[in-house]
Enzyme design. Structure first.
Site, PDB file in Angstrom:
ATOM      1  N   GLY A  50       0.697  -1.426  -0.051  1.00 11.76           N
ATOM      2  CA  GLY A  50      -0.265  -0.049   0.268  1.00 11.76           C
ATOM      3  C   GLY A  50       0.547   1.285   0.176  1.00 11.76           C
ATOM      4  O   GLY A  50       0.444   2.285   0.886  1.00 11.76           O
ATOM      5  N   GLY A  73       2.159   2.210  -2.964  1.00 15.79           N
ATOM      6  CA  GLY A  73       2.369   2.631  -4.164  1.00 15.79           C
ATOM      7  C   GLY A  73       3.871   1.552  -5.141  1.00 15.79           C
ATOM      8  O   GLY A  73       3.715   2.219  -6.277  1.00 15.79           O
ATOM      9  N   SER A 125       0.455  -5.390  -5.008  1.00 13.11           N
ATOM     10  CA  SER A 125      -0.182  -6.583  -5.492  1.00 13.11           C
ATOM     11  C   SER A 125      -0.509  -7.255  -6.643  1.00 13.11           C
ATOM     12  O   SER A 125      -0.286  -7.899  -7.365  1.00 13.11           O
ATOM     13  CB  SER A 125      -1.377  -5.424  -5.824  1.00 13.11           C
ATOM     14  OG  SER A 125      -1.654  -4.356  -5.675  1.00 13.11           O
ATOM     15  N   ALA A 126       0.440  -6.169  -7.514  1.00  8.64           N
ATOM     16  CA  ALA A 126       0.799  -6.640  -8.610  1.00  8.64           C
ATOM     17  C   ALA A 126       2.205  -7.736  -8.731  1.00  8.64           C
ATOM     18  O   ALA A 126       2.091  -8.640  -9.413  1.00  8.64           O
ATOM     19  CB  ALA A 126       1.189  -5.240 -10.147  1.00  8.64           C
ATOM     20  N   ASP A 129       1.986  -2.043 -14.041  1.00  9.62           N
ATOM     21  CA  ASP A 129       2.031  -2.505 -12.966  1.00  9.62           C
ATOM     22  C   ASP A 129       2.240  -4.079 -12.863  1.00  9.62           C
ATOM     23  O   ASP A 129       3.693  -4.643 -12.761  1.00  9.62           O
ATOM     24  CB  ASP A 129       1.557  -2.534 -11.037  1.00  9.62           C
ATOM     25  CG  ASP A 129       1.504  -0.707 -10.893  1.00  9.62           C
ATOM     26  OD1 ASP A 129       2.008  -0.362 -11.145  1.00  9.62           O
ATOM     27  OD2 ASP A 129       0.617  -0.974  -9.280  1.00  9.62           O
TER      28      ASP A 129
HETATM   29  O1  PMV Z   1       0.348   5.219  -6.839  1.00 15.13           O
HETATM   30  P1  PMV Z   1       0.062   4.045  -8.307  1.00 15.13           P
HETATM   31  O2  PMV Z   1       1.356   2.918  -7.501  1.00 15.13           O
HETATM   32  O3  PMV Z   1      -1.345   3.700  -7.436  1.00 15.13           O
HETATM   33  O4  PMV Z   1       0.348   4.678  -9.631  1.00 15.13           O
HETATM   34  C1  PMV Z   1      -1.100   5.574  -9.864  1.00 15.13           C
HETATM   35  C2  PMV Z   1      -0.720   5.713 -11.807  1.00 15.13           C
HETATM   36  C3  PMV Z   1      -2.141   6.791 -11.577  1.00 15.13           C
HETATM   37  O5  PMV Z   1      -0.876   7.438 -13.136  1.00 15.13           O
HETATM   38  C4  PMV Z   1      -2.096   8.147 -10.933  1.00 15.13           C
HETATM   39  C5  PMV Z   1      -2.783   5.992 -12.076  1.00 15.13           C
HETATM   40  C6  PMV Z   1      -2.234   5.230 -13.068  1.00 15.13           C
HETATM   41  O6  PMV Z   1      -3.670   4.223 -13.172  1.00 15.13           O
HETATM   42  O7  PMV Z   1      -1.876   5.229 -14.280  1.00 15.13           O
END
Ligand code: PMV
Length: 321
Positions: free
Chosen positions: A103, A105, A109-110, A152
């Site tokens: 969680g 980023g 999960s991927a 991801d």
């Molecule tokens: O924070 P993360 O790993 O969920 O990345 C989101 C990236 C965005 O460009 C904001 C959204 C997306 O689906 O690409």
């Protein structure tokens, strides 16, 4: 028989948010992995255990995807989703171990999804085709969370540097960035859906202003790909691109005081570039600190969490005993 596989997490280097509006994005596999091991069980129920995440549970896998509805949200859902595609429902002993925070980023999960699918295919002696694996893992993410870009799962499967182009086509690239990247993360994780929505709203209110911003981010990402493909990397130029990208992310409204503090501390202590990575609104930053890794790590760890997160060339791996 036991089958064990692992897959790396990811960090977005350039292009978050702009990618939602058709611009490219550039991400890389981080040398922090999720490990999933599957063992056929003689018991009636399946069990799952993760010492790193401090949980244990048992369930009936033969109920297939149905059990997803009754599970609490969380990383287990991705394992169950992957097993609904890659396994026959017979009882398993599942073990999960994580080298990355969940969680934050980092695409945990991927990574878990890709590792589970690979372990399941290996358990069933199925041939593992990388592009098919990435596709299936993306299907699992869609199934579990509703919406997901293929970035991801592509990074977790392929490893290395991955470019998602204007047509959502994925390509893999080499990059030469040794031991110089740091991920810093705040305890509060922004909600990706809400952040994407807020950028969309700002763009609707200020189209003439925000469209060029989004396009500029796209231009940064395209330039960065060219730059990273060269043997003799101009590190200062790359750092500056990160800093410009950060300014544009700020103008999209996804920055927070905590993220800003980390970003400026990183630069103050020698990072050539630092920016939000991922959705923002909380979550993580990435800092490029050739020669200054320890110093920057130390200063970020004083107020927040930070890890050295380098490029991993390796994507998904099967671990033979
Ligand atoms: O924070 P993360 O790993 O969920 O990345 C989101 C990236 C965005 O460009 C904001 C959204 C997306 O689906 O690409």
């Amino acid at each position: 028989m036991e089958s064990k596989a692992s897959a790396p997490g990811k960090a977005i280097l350039f292009g978050e948010h702009a990618v939602v509006f058709g611009q490219p994005a550039l991400a890389f596999a981080v040398d922090k992995r999720a490990y999933v091991s599957l063992k056929k069980s003689s018991g009636k129920k399946s069990t799952i255990k993760s010492t790193d995440l401090n949980f244990e549970a048992s369930f009936d896998l033969s109920r297939g995807i149905d059990i997803l509805k009754n599970q609490k949200k969380g990383i287990v859902n991705y394992i169950l989703g992957a097993l609904s595609l890659g396994h026959d429902g017979s009882p398993l002993e599942i073990e999960l171990s994580m080298e990355m925070p969940v969680g934050a980023g980092m695409g945990s999960s991927a990574a878990v999804t890709v590792a589970t699918l690979a372990a399941a295919y290996n358990l069933h002696h199925k041939n593992i085709d990388i592009s098919n694996l990435a596709k299936k893992a993306h299907e699992v993410e869609l199934m579990v969370q509703g919406a997901a870009s293929p970035l991801d799962t592509a990074v977790s499967t392929n490893g290395g540097l991955v470019y998602l182009d204007e047509n959502s086509e994925i390509s893999s690239h080499q990059a030469y960035l040794d031991n110089s990247l740091i991920l810093g993360y705040t305890s509060y994780r922004g909600n990706t859906g809400e952040m994407v929505d807020s950028v969309r709203k700002r763009r609707e209110r200020f189209p003439q202003i925000m469209d060029p911003v989004i396009e500029s981010v796209g231009n940064i990402t395209r330039q960065a790909l060219k730059l990273l493909s060269q043997d003799n990397l101009d590190k200062e130029y790359l750092g500056e691109l990160m800093n410009i990208n950060q300014g544009l992310l700020d103008s999209m409204g996804v920055n927070t005081p905590e993220l800003s503090r980390m970003i400026f501390n990183a630069r103050k202590y020698g990072a050539l570039g630092s920016k939000i990575t991922g959705a923002g609104g909380g979550g993580s930053i990435i800092a490029f600190c050739p020669g200054k890794l320890e110093k920057v790590l130390h200063i970020l760890q004083k107020t927040d969490s930070a890890i050295n997160a380098d490029f991993s060339k390796e994507g998904v791996l099967i671990h033979h005993k």
